[in-house]
Design a protein around this motif. Structure first.
Motif, short mmCIF file in Angstrom:
data_model
loop_
_atom_site.label_atom_id
_atom_site.label_comp_id
_atom_site.label_asym_id
_atom_site.label_seq_id
_atom_site.Cartn_x
_atom_site.Cartn_y
_atom_site.Cartn_z
N ILE A 156 40.68 39.76 50.63
CA ILE A 156 41.25 39.46 51.94
C ILE A 156 40.43 38.41 52.69
N HIS A 157 39.12 38.40 52.49
CA HIS A 157 38.27 37.45 53.19
C HIS A 157 38.52 36.02 52.70
N MET A 158 38.78 35.85 51.40
CA MET A 158 39.07 34.53 50.85
C MET A 158 40.39 34.00 51.38
N VAL A 159 41.38 34.87 51.45
CA VAL A 159 42.69 34.46 51.97
C VAL A 159 42.59 34.14 53.46
N CYS A 160 41.86 34.95 54.20
CA CYS A 160 41.69 34.71 55.64
C CYS A 160 40.99 33.38 55.89
N ASP A 161 40.05 33.03 55.03
CA ASP A 161 39.33 31.77 55.21
C ASP A 161 40.27 30.58 55.08
N VAL A 162 41.21 30.66 54.12
CA VAL A 162 42.18 29.58 53.93
C VAL A 162 43.06 29.42 55.17
N LEU A 163 43.45 30.53 55.77
CA LEU A 163 44.35 30.50 56.92
C LEU A 163 43.63 30.42 58.26
N ASN A 164 42.28 30.48 58.22
CA ASN A 164 41.48 30.49 59.44
C ASN A 164 41.88 31.65 60.36
N LEU A 165 42.01 32.82 59.74
CA LEU A 165 42.34 34.04 60.46
C LEU A 165 41.28 35.10 60.20
N THR A 166 41.15 36.05 61.09
CA THR A 166 40.29 37.20 60.83
C THR A 166 41.09 38.22 60.02
N PRO A 167 40.40 39.07 59.23
CA PRO A 167 41.13 40.11 58.49
C PRO A 167 41.97 41.00 59.40
N ARG A 168 41.46 41.26 60.59
CA ARG A 168 42.20 42.12 61.53
C ARG A 168 43.52 41.45 61.94
N THR A 169 43.47 40.12 62.21
CA THR A 169 44.68 39.40 62.60
C THR A 169 45.67 39.34 61.45
N SER A 202 58.92 35.09 55.36
CA SER A 202 58.01 36.02 56.03
C SER A 202 56.54 35.65 55.79
N PHE A 203 55.69 36.23 56.62
CA PHE A 203 54.25 36.04 56.47
C PHE A 203 53.77 36.71 55.18
N SER A 204 54.39 37.82 54.82
CA SER A 204 54.03 38.53 53.59
C SER A 204 54.23 37.64 52.36
N ARG A 205 55.35 36.93 52.33
CA ARG A 205 55.60 36.04 51.18
C ARG A 205 54.57 34.91 51.16
N LYS A 206 54.21 34.42 52.33
CA LYS A 206 53.20 33.36 52.41
C LYS A 206 51.88 33.83 51.82
N ILE A 207 51.50 35.07 52.11
CA ILE A 207 50.26 35.63 51.57
C ILE A 207 50.36 35.76 50.05
N ARG A 208 51.53 36.15 49.54
CA ARG A 208 51.72 36.26 48.09
C ARG A 208 51.53 34.90 47.42
N VAL A 209 52.15 33.87 47.97
CA VAL A 209 52.05 32.53 47.38
C VAL A 209 50.61 32.04 47.40
N ILE A 210 49.94 32.19 48.54
CA ILE A 210 48.55 31.74 48.66
C ILE A 210 47.66 32.47 47.67
N SER A 211 47.84 33.78 47.54
CA SER A 211 47.01 34.59 46.65
C SER A 211 47.19 34.18 45.20
N LEU A 212 48.44 33.93 44.79
CA LEU A 212 48.70 33.52 43.42
C LEU A 212 48.11 32.14 43.13
N LYS A 213 48.20 31.24 44.09
CA LYS A 213 47.65 29.90 43.89
C LYS A 213 46.12 29.92 43.85
N MET A 214 45.51 30.89 44.50
CA MET A 214 44.05 30.99 44.53
C MET A 214 43.50 31.77 43.34
N ALA A 215 44.36 32.47 42.60
CA ALA A 215 43.92 33.29 41.47
C ALA A 215 43.13 32.45 40.47
N SER A 216 41.98 33.01 39.99
CA SER A 216 41.12 32.18 39.16
C SER A 216 40.58 32.80 37.86
#
Length: 340
Positions: A243-256, A223-237
């Motif tokens: 949400i804006h940092m995650v959207c930047d990685v995926l080239n998506l708007t927060p609304r999308t 699912s897309f939800s799991r993809k967001i979980r993986v990306i967020s954990l890998k970006m943790a610092s």
């Protein structure tokens, strides 16, 4: 196997590496399986549980070695276990270190069930599989027992008394093994050598998200939800991204992004809350992290906000739950369901 399960490829690599040492090539194992083996060195690669069992069956049948599990366990370089080894080395008690060991095995090797208990100063870890009579189960469990006992010895020091039991025990087994009804490790609950080290700069705050991202990547969920979980954990610092940092990685708007999550009955805030819950479950077991440290690492503006959220989620304060987990929990390796 009745249920479809995935196994972390690193577990299979332990057996294929040893088979190679004994003259059984990966090419030969792949031929028996019907297709070439993948690159098992990849830290987050998963393999089908049926393939895992079939390859083990092939190795067991070809080698016909009563001590195969013990030999594989002794040959295994503990550092190949990746994040779990790094985290456990930074623990200050056996309780902390083996919590990670059990959590890792339960999540990455679901063919094996790991339970534990404590009576006075003696702790016991019991391993089992659904099929208690097969040679593959015997080899798998005796390998895991060898690895766990090595880990305990490494962390506790040579003076720690460790006993290992197996229903298949034979006289040629190592001295600390004996016959028993179960596959188990028994040891004194001691303070680790790590307590003599400097607590500063250990990096547990970043290692824990790394560990969770490895576990998350193993889930069969696409699912897309799991993809967001993986990306967020890998970006943790180690603070989780917004949400804006995650959207930047995926080239998506927060609304999308929110719209795609909503189509799965989810949202970004809920995902972050779930991840914070999991990370808290690990951080709270390490007394070197104060409540103030934890609130910062989890992205709260102040400790009071973290404490209020924690009480609402768990029904008690962080301090009280920490005391329970580190001193009073009957199952010293128990962990909460990650789905909560």
């Amino acid at each position: 196997m009745d249920d479809k399960v995935n196994v972390l490829a690193l577990h299979l690599k332990a057996f294929t590496d040893y088979a190679e040492l004994r003259g059984i090539s990966s090419k030969k194992l792949g031929k028996a399986l019907g297709h070439p083996l993948p690159d098992l060195d990849k830290p987050d690669l998963i393999v089908d549980g049926d393939d895992f069992v079939y390859i083990l069956e092939t190795i067991v049948d070809l080698l016909k070695d009563d001590k195969l599990g013990i030999r594989v366990g002794n040959h295994l370089n503990l550092k190949t276990l990746g994040a779990i080894f790094s985290v456990s080395l930074k623990s200050t008690t056996v309780q902390e270190a083996l919590f990670y060991c059990q959590d890792y095995l339960n999540r990455t090797l679901p063919l094996v069930t790991t339970t534990s208990s404590r009576s006075g100063n003696i702790a016991s870890i019991v391993l089992s599989t659904h099929d208690k009579t097969s040679l593959v189960s015997r080899v798998l469990l005796e390998t895991m027992l060898t690895v766990i006992s090595r880990e305990i010895q490494l962390l506790s020091g040579e003076a720690t008394s460790i006993g290992v039991t197996s229903p298949y025990y034979k006289r040629e087994y190592p001295n600390h093994w004996k016959k028993g009804e179960m596959f188990s490790v028994n040891f004194q609950h001691t303070i680790l050598k790590a307590t003599l080290q400097n607590n500063q700069g250990w990096g547990l705050d970043t290692l824990i998200p790394q560990y969770l991202s490895l576990i998350e990547a193993m889930r069969p969920d696409e699912s897309f939800s799991r993809k967001i979980r993986v990306i967020s954990l890998k970006m943790a610092s180690p603070v989780l991204p917004d949400i804006h940092m995650v959207c930047d990685v995926l080239n998506l708007t927060p609304r999308t992004l929110q719209r795609r999550l909503s189509s799965e009955g989810n949202n970004f805030k809920s995902i972050m809350k779930s991840l914070k819950h999991e990370i808290t479950g690990f951080l709270i077991r390490h007394h070197q992290f104060s409540i103030t440290n934890m609130s910062y690492l989890l992205g709260y503006s102040e400790p009071a906000a973290f404490i209020r959220s924690f009480k609402k989620e768990h029904g008690s304060s962080p301090r009280k739950l920490r005391q329970y987990l580190l001193k009073e929990a009957p199952n010293l390796l128990a962990h909460e369901d990650a789905s909560k």
